[in-house]
Design a protein around this motif. Structure first.
Motif, PDB file in Angstrom:
ATOM      1  N   CYS A   1      -2.211  -1.819 -12.722  1.00 24.32           N
ATOM      2  CA  CYS A   1      -2.751  -2.939 -11.930  1.00 24.32           C
ATOM      3  C   CYS A   1      -1.768  -3.428 -10.876  1.00 24.32           C
ATOM      4  CB  CYS A   1      -3.215  -4.080 -12.825  1.00 24.32           C
ATOM      5  SG  CYS A   1      -1.871  -4.958 -13.617  1.00 24.32           S
ATOM      6  N   GLY A   2      -0.544  -2.875 -10.863  1.00 24.51           N
ATOM      7  CA  GLY A   2       0.384  -3.216  -9.777  1.00 24.51           C
ATOM      8  C   GLY A   2       1.561  -4.107 -10.170  1.00 24.51           C
ATOM      9  N   LYS A   3       1.788  -4.284 -11.469  1.00 24.17           N
ATOM     10  CA  LYS A   3       2.851  -5.195 -11.927  1.00 24.17           C
ATOM     11  C   LYS A   3       4.238  -4.736 -11.476  1.00 24.17           C
ATOM     12  CE  LYS A   3       1.723  -4.475 -16.261  1.00 24.17           C
ATOM     13  NZ  LYS A   3       0.642  -3.477 -16.114  1.00 24.17           N
ATOM     14  N   THR A   4       4.533  -3.447 -11.714  1.00 23.45           N
ATOM     15  CA  THR A   4       5.861  -2.946 -11.350  1.00 23.45           C
ATOM     16  C   THR A   4       6.051  -2.975  -9.834  1.00 23.45           C
ATOM     17  OG1 THR A   4       6.008  -1.566 -13.314  1.00 23.45           O
ATOM     18  CG2 THR A   4       7.379  -0.910 -11.456  1.00 23.45           C
ATOM     19  N   THR A   5       5.010  -2.595  -9.108  1.00 28.17           N
ATOM     20  CA  THR A   5       5.107  -2.612  -7.644  1.00 28.17           C
ATOM     21  C   THR A   5       5.388  -4.035  -7.159  1.00 28.17           C
ATOM     22  OG1 THR A   5       3.536  -0.787  -7.582  1.00 28.17           O
ATOM     23  CG2 THR A   5       3.897  -1.978  -5.529  1.00 28.17           C
TER      24      THR A   5
ATOM     25  N   THR B   1       5.045  -7.664 -19.327  1.00 24.85           N
ATOM     26  CA  THR B   1       4.951  -7.150 -20.693  1.00 24.85           C
ATOM     27  C   THR B   1       3.505  -6.888 -21.073  1.00 24.85           C
ATOM     28  OG1 THR B   1       5.451  -7.577 -23.015  1.00 24.85           O
ATOM     29  CG2 THR B   1       4.993  -9.498 -21.672  1.00 24.85           C
ATOM     30  N   HIS B   2       3.332  -5.940 -21.998  1.00 22.20           N
ATOM     31  CA  HIS B   2       2.003  -5.676 -22.556  1.00 22.20           C
ATOM     32  C   HIS B   2       1.814  -6.482 -23.824  1.00 22.20           C
ATOM     33  CE1 HIS B   2       0.537  -2.486 -19.974  1.00 22.20           C
ATOM     34  NE2 HIS B   2       1.782  -2.058 -19.899  1.00 22.20           N
ATOM     35  N   ASP B   3       2.899  -7.105 -24.287  1.00 18.85           N
ATOM     36  CA  ASP B   3       2.853  -7.783 -25.577  1.00 18.85           C
ATOM     37  C   ASP B   3       2.432  -9.245 -25.404  1.00 18.85           C
ATOM     38  OD1 ASP B   3       3.301  -8.893 -28.042  1.00 18.85           O
ATOM     39  OD2 ASP B   3       5.015  -7.593 -28.441  1.00 18.85           O
TER      40      ASP B   3
ATOM     41  N   TYR C   1       0.845  -1.193   0.000  1.00 17.56           N
ATOM     42  CA  TYR C   1       0.000   0.000   0.000  1.00 17.56           C
ATOM     43  C   TYR C   1       0.877   1.238   0.000  1.00 17.56           C
ATOM     44  CZ  TYR C   1      -3.973  -2.979   1.457  1.00 17.56           C
ATOM     45  OH  TYR C   1      -4.946  -3.925   1.531  1.00 17.56           O
ATOM     46  N   PHE C   2       0.449   2.252  -0.732  1.00 19.98           N
ATOM     47  CA  PHE C   2       1.154   3.532  -0.718  1.00 19.98           C
ATOM     48  C   PHE C   2       0.266   4.581  -0.079  1.00 19.98           C
ATOM     49  CE2 PHE C   2       2.915   1.514  -4.626  1.00 19.98           C
ATOM     50  CZ  PHE C   2       4.252   1.493  -4.259  1.00 19.98           C
ATOM     51  N   GLN C   3       0.920   5.555   0.498  1.00 16.48           N
ATOM     52  CA  GLN C   3       0.180   6.705   1.020  1.00 16.48           C
ATOM     53  C   GLN C   3      -0.298   7.534  -0.176  1.00 16.48           C
ATOM     54  OE1 GLN C   3       0.405   8.179   4.659  1.00 16.48           O
ATOM     55  NE2 GLN C   3      -1.390   9.050   3.662  1.00 16.48           N
TER      56      GLN C   3
ATOM     57  N   ARG D   1      -3.934   0.874  -2.936  1.00 13.61           N
ATOM     58  CA  ARG D   1      -3.681  -0.560  -2.747  1.00 13.61           C
ATOM     59  C   ARG D   1      -3.111  -1.148  -4.035  1.00 13.61           C
ATOM     60  NH1 ARG D   1      -9.347  -1.270   0.487  1.00 13.61           N
ATOM     61  NH2 ARG D   1      -9.090  -3.481   0.096  1.00 13.61           N
ATOM     62  N   ALA D   2      -1.823  -0.909  -4.237  1.00 15.72           N
ATOM     63  CA  ALA D   2      -1.180  -1.285  -5.499  1.00 15.72           C
ATOM     64  C   ALA D   2      -1.113  -2.799  -5.671  1.00 15.72           C
ATOM     65  CB  ALA D   2       0.214  -0.671  -5.571  1.00 15.72           C
ATOM     66  N   VAL D   3      -0.754  -3.485  -4.599  1.00 12.33           N
ATOM     67  CA  VAL D   3      -0.765  -4.957  -4.578  1.00 12.33           C
ATOM     68  C   VAL D   3      -1.622  -5.310  -3.383  1.00 12.33           C
ATOM     69  CG1 VAL D   3       0.635  -7.031  -4.204  1.00 12.33           C
ATOM     70  CG2 VAL D   3       1.518  -5.179  -5.645  1.00 12.33           C
TER      71      VAL D   3
HETATM   72  N1  LIG Z   1       5.427   5.347  -5.093  1.00  6.71           N
HETATM   73  C1  LIG Z   1       4.110   5.365  -5.257  1.00  6.71           C
HETATM   74  N2  LIG Z   1       3.313   6.174  -4.519  1.00  6.71           N
HETATM   75  C2  LIG Z   1       1.966   6.191  -4.679  1.00  6.71           C
HETATM   76  N3  LIG Z   1       1.315   5.415  -5.573  1.00  6.71           N
HETATM   77  C3  LIG Z   1       2.048   4.595  -6.333  1.00  6.71           C
HETATM   78  C4  LIG Z   1       3.480   4.519  -6.240  1.00  6.71           C
HETATM   79  N4  LIG Z   1       3.935   3.606  -7.147  1.00  6.71           N
HETATM   80  C5  LIG Z   1       2.842   3.140  -7.779  1.00  6.71           C
HETATM   81  N5  LIG Z   1       1.715   3.725  -7.307  1.00  6.71           N
HETATM   82  C6  LIG Z   1       0.333   3.435  -7.726  1.00  6.71           C
HETATM   83  O1  LIG Z   1       0.134   2.049  -7.560  1.00  6.71           O
HETATM   84  C7  LIG Z   1      -0.659   1.520  -8.619  1.00  6.71           C
HETATM   85  C8  LIG Z   1       0.114   0.419  -9.335  1.00  6.71           C
HETATM   86  O2  LIG Z   1       1.210   1.003 -10.021  1.00  6.71           O
HETATM   87  P1  LIG Z   1       2.273   0.140 -10.838  1.00  6.71           P
HETATM   88  O3  LIG Z   1       3.296   1.064 -11.346  1.00  6.71           O
HETATM   89  O4  LIG Z   1       2.742  -1.000  -9.991  1.00  6.71           O
HETATM   90  O5  LIG Z   1       1.375  -0.442 -12.033  1.00  6.71           O
HETATM   91  P2  LIG Z   1       1.801  -1.185 -13.386  1.00  6.71           P
HETATM   92  O6  LIG Z   1       0.902  -2.374 -13.504  1.00  6.71           O
HETATM   93  O7  LIG Z   1       3.266  -1.435 -13.388  1.00  6.71           O
HETATM   94  O8  LIG Z   1       1.403  -0.113 -14.520  1.00  6.71           O
HETATM   95  P3  LIG Z   1       2.072   0.143 -15.964  1.00  6.71           P
HETATM   96  O9  LIG Z   1       1.591  -0.970 -16.846  1.00  6.71           O
HETATM   97  O10 LIG Z   1       1.530   1.469 -16.369  1.00  6.71           O
HETATM   98  O11 LIG Z   1       3.567   0.154 -15.779  1.00  6.71           O
HETATM   99  C9  LIG Z   1      -0.995   2.708  -9.519  1.00  6.71           C
HETATM  100  O12 LIG Z   1      -2.260   3.191  -9.134  1.00  6.71           O
HETATM  101  C10 LIG Z   1       0.091   3.704  -9.204  1.00  6.71           C
HETATM  102  O13 LIG Z   1      -0.365   5.031  -9.407  1.00  6.71           O
END
Ligand SMILES: Nc1ncnc2c1ncn2[C@@H]1O[C@H](COP(=O)(O)OP(=O)(O)OP(=O)(O)O)[C@@H](O)[C@H]1O
Ligand SMILES: [Mg+2]
Length: 320
Positions: free
Chosen positions: A51-55, A210-212, A17-19, A28-30
């Motif tokens: 959707c939270g992949k990078t997080t 990946t998006h592909d 979770y991020f603030q 609620r990223a993940v």
């Molecule tokens: N450091 C942060 N502080 C606050 N919110 C964040 C932070 N990092 C990510 N988020 C939020 O968390 C959610 C998930 O982000 P994330 O980057 O993980 O998604 P993603 O699936 O990788 O997207 P993309 O396909 O665009 O790369 C998003 O709503 C994003 O705005």
């Protein structure tokens, strides 16, 4: 996809979770993810932007702290591995979307590849030179490129350098966050086939965002489909593409042309209504219900659990 003896990486009920702007409503990223990745898998993480992949990926390598839940590598919690950063670096490495961001502008390719070896006290200068040459060969970089700076290389070559650097310490897991999207389309196929070769040659376990989806179908062995911080469906690639079970997966995959002309001629594109809801206030019940073409009243009332299905996949849907 559930934990067993050759599980290399496991995630248990992970939340990150991020603030956000509102103090009482975190982003609620993940939001409660569990999965197990066996050794040697080439696993894809897919799902719409945000959707939270990078997080999730950053949490797997300790670049992001989990809010709750666990990440285990060979049954060891990464927090204990992180206390000894050097140990974690030998287990997992990250490949970023933009290789220029991962490489120092002032370092030659040789220096970039030598740095992790120096930090980890690998061999003497001769042994390191030998290893750097091995790495260059492994990723298909000509030795003549070793004296060059990143800006004088092509995008594809830079990504090869970033991959070689990630492999320097022989990690077991490589996590790649959209490693293709900064590259020209003509180069993407070369890098995809490089990942595939590395995975087979080194027995590497790869997790690729990946998006592909055409690339996923071509090279990945298994897939997790994410929506708004949750995994909606996970399965081996073949059954997932042949028979996507979750309505979200069905919609996502309906945009991918089929290599089989018979299936392709009957392919129907499912277009989802609207944008994904805010991760600060996910919908009640199944968080996909507000956009699901098949939703019934139960879907907004009760959250479906990700459960094993007869075709060996895991699905979180009341209708399956
Ligand atoms: N450091 C942060 N502080 C606050 N919110 C964040 C932070 N990092 C990510 N988020 C939020 O968390 C959610 C998930 O982000 P994330 O980057 O993980 O998604 P993603 O699936 O990788 O997207 P993309 O396909 O665009 O790369 C998003 O709503 C994003 O705005
Ligand atoms: Mg991302």
């Amino acid at each position: 996809m559930t934990a067993n003896t050759n599980t290399l990486l496991e995630v248990r009920d992970l939340t990150v979770y991020f603030q956000g702007q509102n103090k009482h409503q975190p982003v609620r990223a993940v939001d409660g993810i569990s999965f197990a990745i066996p050794e040697g898998a080439f696993h894809a993480l897919v799902g719409e932007s945000g959707c939270g992949k990078t997080t999730l990926a950053r949490t797997l390598v300790g670049l992001q702290q989990a809010t709750s839940g666990e990440v285990l590598i060979r049954n060891q919690n990464i927090n204990s591995l992180l206390k000894n950063r050097k140990l974690l670096a030998k287990d997992v490495q990250f490949v970023f979307q933009n290789p220029l961001g991962a490489l120092s502008r002032r370092q030659t390719v040789y220096q970039s590849l030598e740095e992790p070896l120096l930090i980890h006290n690998v061999g003497n200068a001769d042994r390191r030179r030998q290893r750097i040459h091995e790495l260059a060969e492994l990723v298909g970089l000509p030795l003549s490129s070793l004296d060059r700076l990143p800006r004088s290389l092509s995008g594809g070559q830079r990504q090869r350098v970033a991959i070689a650097r990630a492999l320097a310490l022989e990690p077991s897991i490589l996590i790649c966050d959209e490693p293709l999207s900064a590259l020209d389309v003509s180069i993407q196929a070369q890098i995809v086939s490089l990942f595939s070769q590395l995975q087979q040659k080194l027995g590497l376990t790869i997790i690729m965002i990946t998006h592909d989806l055409a690339v996923v179908r071509e090279v990945c062995t298994s897939v997790s489909v994410m929506y708004l911080g949750k995994v909606m469906e996970a399965n081996n690639t073949e059954p997932l593409f042949a028979q996507p079970a979750h309505p979200y997966t069905q919609a996502l995959l309906s945009s991918v042309p089929s290599p089989d002309p018979n299936t392709e001629s009957t392919r129907q594109r499912i277009v989802l209504r609207g944008e994904p809801p805010s991760p600060m206030a996910p919908p009640s019940g199944c968080r996909f219900h507000t956009r699901c073409p098949k939703a019934v009243p139960e879907c907004s009332a009760k959250e479906p659990v990700l459960k094993p299905q007869a075709n060996s996949g895991l699905i979180a849907c009341h209708l399956v």
